[in-house]
Design a protein around this motif. Sequence first.
Motif, PDB file in Angstrom:
ATOM      1  N   ILE A  50     -47.625   8.927 -34.589  1.00  0.00           N
ATOM      2  CA  ILE A  50     -48.382   9.266 -33.382  1.00  0.00           C
ATOM      3  C   ILE A  50     -49.714   9.924 -33.747  1.00  0.00           C
ATOM      4  O   ILE A  50     -50.619  10.018 -32.947  1.00  0.00           O
ATOM      5  CB  ILE A  50     -47.562  10.180 -32.447  1.00  0.00           C
ATOM      6  CG1 ILE A  50     -48.196  10.236 -31.081  1.00  0.00           C
ATOM      7  CG2 ILE A  50     -47.386  11.567 -33.049  1.00  0.00           C
ATOM      8  CD1 ILE A  50     -47.300  10.845 -30.013  1.00  0.00           C
ATOM      9  N   CYS A  51     -49.806  10.360 -35.019  1.00  0.00           N
ATOM     10  CA  CYS A  51     -51.043  10.981 -35.482  1.00  0.00           C
ATOM     11  C   CYS A  51     -51.177  10.822 -36.989  1.00  0.00           C
ATOM     12  O   CYS A  51     -50.198  10.571 -37.698  1.00  0.00           O
ATOM     13  CB  CYS A  51     -51.091  12.462 -35.108  1.00  0.00           C
ATOM     14  SG  CYS A  51     -49.937  13.520 -36.007  1.00  0.00           S
ATOM     15  N   HIS A  52     -52.413  10.927 -37.444  1.00  0.00           N
ATOM     16  CA  HIS A  52     -52.722  10.989 -38.865  1.00  0.00           C
ATOM     17  C   HIS A  52     -53.251  12.392 -39.141  1.00  0.00           C
ATOM     18  O   HIS A  52     -54.035  12.926 -38.349  1.00  0.00           O
ATOM     19  CB  HIS A  52     -53.803   9.976 -39.250  1.00  0.00           C
ATOM     20  CG  HIS A  52     -53.365   8.567 -39.150  1.00  0.00           C
ATOM     21  ND1 HIS A  52     -54.265   7.523 -39.030  1.00  0.00           N
ATOM     22  CD2 HIS A  52     -52.140   7.997 -39.154  1.00  0.00           C
ATOM     23  CE1 HIS A  52     -53.602   6.384 -38.965  1.00  0.00           C
ATOM     24  NE2 HIS A  52     -52.307   6.647 -39.036  1.00  0.00           N
ATOM     25  N   VAL A  53     -52.829  12.964 -40.253  1.00  0.00           N
ATOM     26  CA  VAL A  53     -53.317  14.281 -40.647  1.00  0.00           C
ATOM     27  C   VAL A  53     -54.059  14.118 -41.971  1.00  0.00           C
ATOM     28  O   VAL A  53     -53.527  13.543 -42.927  1.00  0.00           O
ATOM     29  CB  VAL A  53     -52.179  15.305 -40.771  1.00  0.00           C
ATOM     30  CG1 VAL A  53     -52.723  16.657 -41.214  1.00  0.00           C
ATOM     31  CG2 VAL A  53     -51.439  15.444 -39.437  1.00  0.00           C
ATOM     32  N   PHE A  54     -55.301  14.621 -41.984  1.00  0.00           N
ATOM     33  CA  PHE A  54     -56.171  14.505 -43.147  1.00  0.00           C
ATOM     34  C   PHE A  54     -56.245  15.850 -43.870  1.00  0.00           C
ATOM     35  O   PHE A  54     -56.245  16.906 -43.231  1.00  0.00           O
ATOM     36  CB  PHE A  54     -57.580  14.086 -42.710  1.00  0.00           C
ATOM     37  CG  PHE A  54     -57.583  12.777 -41.980  1.00  0.00           C
ATOM     38  CD1 PHE A  54     -57.672  11.584 -42.661  1.00  0.00           C
ATOM     39  CD2 PHE A  54     -57.491  12.754 -40.593  1.00  0.00           C
ATOM     40  CE1 PHE A  54     -57.662  10.374 -41.982  1.00  0.00           C
ATOM     41  CE2 PHE A  54     -57.487  11.557 -39.907  1.00  0.00           C
ATOM     42  CZ  PHE A  54     -57.565  10.357 -40.606  1.00  0.00           C
ATOM     43  N   VAL A  64     -56.964  16.204 -37.586  1.00  0.00           N
ATOM     44  CA  VAL A  64     -55.803  15.527 -37.001  1.00  0.00           C
ATOM     45  C   VAL A  64     -56.337  14.463 -36.056  1.00  0.00           C
ATOM     46  O   VAL A  64     -57.127  14.753 -35.165  1.00  0.00           O
ATOM     47  CB  VAL A  64     -54.908  16.507 -36.211  1.00  0.00           C
ATOM     48  CG1 VAL A  64     -53.737  15.775 -35.563  1.00  0.00           C
ATOM     49  CG2 VAL A  64     -54.416  17.638 -37.104  1.00  0.00           C
ATOM     50  N   GLU A  65     -55.903  13.217 -36.271  1.00  0.00           N
ATOM     51  CA  GLU A  65     -56.284  12.099 -35.403  1.00  0.00           C
ATOM     52  C   GLU A  65     -55.055  11.659 -34.614  1.00  0.00           C
ATOM     53  O   GLU A  65     -54.037  11.320 -35.206  1.00  0.00           O
ATOM     54  CB  GLU A  65     -56.819  10.937 -36.233  1.00  0.00           C
ATOM     55  CG  GLU A  65     -57.225   9.738 -35.417  1.00  0.00           C
ATOM     56  CD  GLU A  65     -57.701   8.581 -36.266  1.00  0.00           C
ATOM     57  OE1 GLU A  65     -58.470   7.760 -35.748  1.00  0.00           O
ATOM     58  OE2 GLU A  65     -57.308   8.483 -37.456  1.00  0.00           O
ATOM     59  N   VAL A  66     -55.148  11.687 -33.300  1.00  0.00           N
ATOM     60  CA  VAL A  66     -54.026  11.321 -32.433  1.00  0.00           C
ATOM     61  C   VAL A  66     -54.350   9.988 -31.768  1.00  0.00           C
ATOM     62  O   VAL A  66     -55.486   9.741 -31.355  1.00  0.00           O
ATOM     63  CB  VAL A  66     -53.788  12.413 -31.369  1.00  0.00           C
ATOM     64  CG1 VAL A  66     -52.581  12.071 -30.515  1.00  0.00           C
ATOM     65  CG2 VAL A  66     -53.605  13.775 -32.022  1.00  0.00           C
ATOM     66  N   PHE A  67     -53.329   9.141 -31.634  1.00  0.00           N
ATOM     67  CA  PHE A  67     -53.535   7.808 -31.069  1.00  0.00           C
ATOM     68  C   PHE A  67     -52.279   7.371 -30.331  1.00  0.00           C
ATOM     69  O   PHE A  67     -51.260   8.062 -30.357  1.00  0.00           O
ATOM     70  CB  PHE A  67     -53.892   6.805 -32.171  1.00  0.00           C
ATOM     71  CG  PHE A  67     -52.998   6.910 -33.386  1.00  0.00           C
ATOM     72  CD1 PHE A  67     -51.781   6.270 -33.433  1.00  0.00           C
ATOM     73  CD2 PHE A  67     -53.385   7.688 -34.464  1.00  0.00           C
ATOM     74  CE1 PHE A  67     -50.960   6.385 -34.537  1.00  0.00           C
ATOM     75  CE2 PHE A  67     -52.568   7.813 -35.582  1.00  0.00           C
ATOM     76  CZ  PHE A  67     -51.357   7.153 -35.615  1.00  0.00           C
ATOM     77  N   SER A 119     -58.344   6.440 -30.117  1.00  0.00           N
ATOM     78  CA  SER A 119     -57.846   7.621 -30.831  1.00  0.00           C
ATOM     79  C   SER A 119     -58.839   8.759 -30.646  1.00  0.00           C
ATOM     80  O   SER A 119     -59.998   8.542 -30.300  1.00  0.00           O
ATOM     81  CB  SER A 119     -57.652   7.331 -32.320  1.00  0.00           C
ATOM     82  OG  SER A 119     -58.890   7.116 -32.962  1.00  0.00           O
ATOM     83  N   ILE A 120     -58.347   9.965 -30.889  1.00  0.00           N
ATOM     84  CA  ILE A 120     -59.198  11.151 -30.822  1.00  0.00           C
ATOM     85  C   ILE A 120     -58.887  12.005 -32.047  1.00  0.00           C
ATOM     86  O   ILE A 120     -57.721  12.179 -32.413  1.00  0.00           O
ATOM     87  CB  ILE A 120     -58.998  11.937 -29.508  1.00  0.00           C
ATOM     88  CG1 ILE A 120     -59.989  13.105 -29.414  1.00  0.00           C
ATOM     89  CG2 ILE A 120     -57.563  12.388 -29.345  1.00  0.00           C
ATOM     90  CD1 ILE A 120     -60.069  13.721 -28.022  1.00  0.00           C
ATOM     91  N   LEU A 121     -59.937  12.477 -32.701  1.00  0.00           N
ATOM     92  CA  LEU A 121     -59.791  13.269 -33.902  1.00  0.00           C
ATOM     93  C   LEU A 121     -60.354  14.666 -33.655  1.00  0.00           C
ATOM     94  O   LEU A 121     -61.444  14.807 -33.105  1.00  0.00           O
ATOM     95  CB  LEU A 121     -60.542  12.609 -35.067  1.00  0.00           C
ATOM     96  CG  LEU A 121     -60.406  13.313 -36.413  1.00  0.00           C
ATOM     97  CD1 LEU A 121     -60.351  12.294 -37.531  1.00  0.00           C
ATOM     98  CD2 LEU A 121     -61.537  14.288 -36.654  1.00  0.00           C
ATOM     99  N   PHE A 122     -59.591  15.658 -34.066  1.00  0.00           N
ATOM    100  CA  PHE A 122     -60.021  17.054 -34.020  1.00  0.00           C
ATOM    101  C   PHE A 122     -60.137  17.519 -35.461  1.00  0.00           C
ATOM    102  O   PHE A 122     -59.190  17.360 -36.239  1.00  0.00           O
ATOM    103  CB  PHE A 122     -59.001  17.924 -33.279  1.00  0.00           C
ATOM    104  CG  PHE A 122     -58.887  17.592 -31.825  1.00  0.00           C
ATOM    105  CD1 PHE A 122     -59.671  18.251 -30.893  1.00  0.00           C
ATOM    106  CD2 PHE A 122     -58.014  16.616 -31.396  1.00  0.00           C
ATOM    107  CE1 PHE A 122     -59.577  17.948 -29.543  1.00  0.00           C
ATOM    108  CE2 PHE A 122     -57.906  16.295 -30.047  1.00  0.00           C
ATOM    109  CZ  PHE A 122     -58.697  16.963 -29.122  1.00  0.00           C
ATOM    110  N   GLY A 123     -61.285  18.079 -35.817  1.00  0.00           N
ATOM    111  CA  GLY A 123     -61.496  18.533 -37.183  1.00  0.00           C
ATOM    112  C   GLY A 123     -61.870  19.999 -37.240  1.00  0.00           C
ATOM    113  O   GLY A 123     -62.235  20.608 -36.242  1.00  0.00           O
ATOM    114  N   GLU A 124     -61.766  20.524 -38.456  1.00  0.00           N
ATOM    115  CA  GLU A 124     -62.184  21.906 -38.662  1.00  0.00           C
ATOM    116  C   GLU A 124     -63.700  22.007 -38.489  1.00  0.00           C
ATOM    117  O   GLU A 124     -64.394  20.985 -38.461  1.00  0.00           O
ATOM    118  CB  GLU A 124     -61.752  22.384 -40.051  1.00  0.00           C
ATOM    119  CG  GLU A 124     -62.431  21.642 -41.189  1.00  0.00           C
ATOM    120  CD  GLU A 124     -61.887  22.017 -42.553  1.00  0.00           C
ATOM    121  OE1 GLU A 124     -60.946  22.828 -42.644  1.00  0.00           O
ATOM    122  OE2 GLU A 124     -62.394  21.482 -43.546  1.00  0.00           O
TER     123      GLU A 124
END
Length: 129
Positions: A50-54, A64-67, A119-124
């Motif tokens: 459900i998400c990718h974590v970088f 974190v990218e959620v899709f 998708s939506i990505l939230f980053g530091e």
Amino acid sequence: MPKWSAAPLEGVNGIKFGMSRDEVRKAVGRAYKEFRKNKFSKTLTDDFGICHVFYNPDDKCEAVEVFGECEISVNGEVIFPLDIPSVKKQIPDLEEDMGSYISKKLSIGIYAPEGTPESILFGEAGYYE
């Protein structure tokens, strides 16, 4: 549909930026697969379905990218999956960049190559600098 909350520049649904890979895996509590996002990736990415974590080279969470079938809210307001004009009302500094929309101030990226967010990505802080 899972409902997640995000705090820009801090984290997503219990995943905090700066957490170790092991801490993230415990927080998510789902099966995962490791992969390289592209040939330029310096570290492995975790795919939780459900998400990718970088992670950065120190193995600390940086994005974190959620899709997929997931609803994301920020400050109690749903921002995904909404159309781009609706999201821009909540995040006015979104700038288009080849099929994506990016807020450098909030380190948020929305992938919407056909105009519909996928998708939506939230980053530091500084992720898009």
